[in-house]
Scaffold this active site. Sequence first.
Site, PDB file in Angstrom:
ATOM      1  NE  ARG A 251      -2.379   1.284   3.690  1.00 17.55           N
ATOM      2  CZ  ARG A 251      -3.147   1.412   4.784  1.00 17.55           C
ATOM      3  NH1 ARG A 251      -4.466   1.379   4.668  1.00 17.55           N
ATOM      4  NH2 ARG A 251      -2.597   1.555   5.975  1.00 17.55           N
TER       5      ARG A 251
ATOM      6  NE  ARG B  10       0.480   2.485  12.796  1.00 17.27           N
ATOM      7  CZ  ARG B  10       1.345   1.560  12.388  1.00 17.27           C
ATOM      8  NH1 ARG B  10       2.613   1.623  12.754  1.00 17.27           N
ATOM      9  NH2 ARG B  10       0.956   0.577  11.606  1.00 17.27           N
TER      10      ARG B  10
ATOM     11  CE1 TYR C 138     -38.210  10.052  -4.695  1.00 19.90           C
ATOM     12  CE2 TYR C 138     -36.655   9.545  -2.929  1.00 19.90           C
ATOM     13  CZ  TYR C 138     -37.321  10.476  -3.715  1.00 19.90           C
ATOM     14  OH  TYR C 138     -37.098  11.800  -3.520  1.00 19.90           O
TER      15      TYR C 138
ATOM     16  CG  ASP D 125     -31.972  14.548   2.582  1.00 18.83           C
ATOM     17  OD1 ASP D 125     -30.730  14.592   2.646  1.00 18.83           O
ATOM     18  OD2 ASP D 125     -32.622  14.904   1.577  1.00 18.83           O
TER      19      ASP D 125
END
Length: 386
Positions: free
Chosen positions: A141, A226, A270, A320
Amino acid sequence: MDKVVSPQDRWSWVEVNLAALRRNTAAFRHQIARGVQMMCVVKADAYGHGAAACAKTMRAAGADQFAVATVAEGVALRRAGISWPILVLSEPPVDCVGTLVEYDLMPAVYTADFALALGEAAAAANRVARYHLAVDTGMTRIGVRRSDALELRRTIDFHRGLECAGTFTHFATADVLDDWDFALQLNRFQEVVSALRGAGLECGLVHCDNTPGTILHPECHFDMCRVGIGLYGLHPAETTMPRIQLEPVMSVRGRVTRALYPSVGDGVGYGMTYRVPKQNIQIATVPIGYADGLARELSNNMDVIVGGGRCRQVGSICMDQFMFAVDVNSARAYRPSRPVEYGDVVTLIGADGDELIGADEMAGLRNTINYEVVCDFGMRLEKIYT
Ligand SMILES: *Cc1c(COP(=O)(O)O)cnc(C)c1O
């Protein structure tokens, strides 16, 4: 669920439980030996939880450093008053070097051109830029190829504007127990660090463990861990679940903005992908949609919790808003006890009464991982810190 605080201008929000975040951070601090640093990963706005508020809470619970994905994320943390070390986890475009120096952000470094430009920018400002060397040990990566690491360091080390503050790699399979690829990556990483040290080069903090690595592979904590997803109370894989107790930090809720009993056969949403099948089915609307991170692929395939009982989401999820069905006569074990009313709290992620929907459940329905679920909800919903 009546006394919850919700935003004034929109009945949908993300609740961030900072007490849980503090306890999770402390739990990781407890797993990491004294003297080993904890870098808290707050990229993507702290996995959707709000980077500035989370970083302050993490700091109070033992974070030594922070990590972000982009320069803009680092700048935002500095502007929010975070003064501890911040690592940008990949090498940004070379045009950013001035910003990195100005805001004292450490980039990951893996090309000579970038490193030297960073050194020049720092020297011009009479500063020394600290960076972490990223080594690709097999994930393919980012990072310098392991065979090129020593040469890169030798090419850039003369520069008085540069200081190597860390050397790190990232595992592709840290969540798998007894994994050959993991062992190979670790072995390669240790070889690179030994070669650099053997050549008399200072490596700074050596680090490689992410959340699963920190939990499952304490033998490679080295100088720093980390930690990301675990801080937010989510497990990266089933393998880590027996090893550490974590509390989810994010809940996602809204309120009913409208509820009615349509006629039998009426369509919902919809494309009318759901039709009301019988009498006395209530259809309620909640102002959360796919632009808020509620993936449209969940349409007609997820539950919400209201009044401590589960209800089925119905119809296509809109940008929404979405709708759900309330059937108090349902044969289902977890039907709601009463019809819903305007203003009732609806839980998409989190607990209400005895019911719980975790990010893992939603991730399973979406065929993705909990990381993506919480990042998505960070997009637009207002955050309420509790
Ligand atoms: C995102 C990331 C982490 C944190 O990973 P988690 O699985 O969330 O702990 C650590 N290191 C690097 C390089 C990362 O990109």
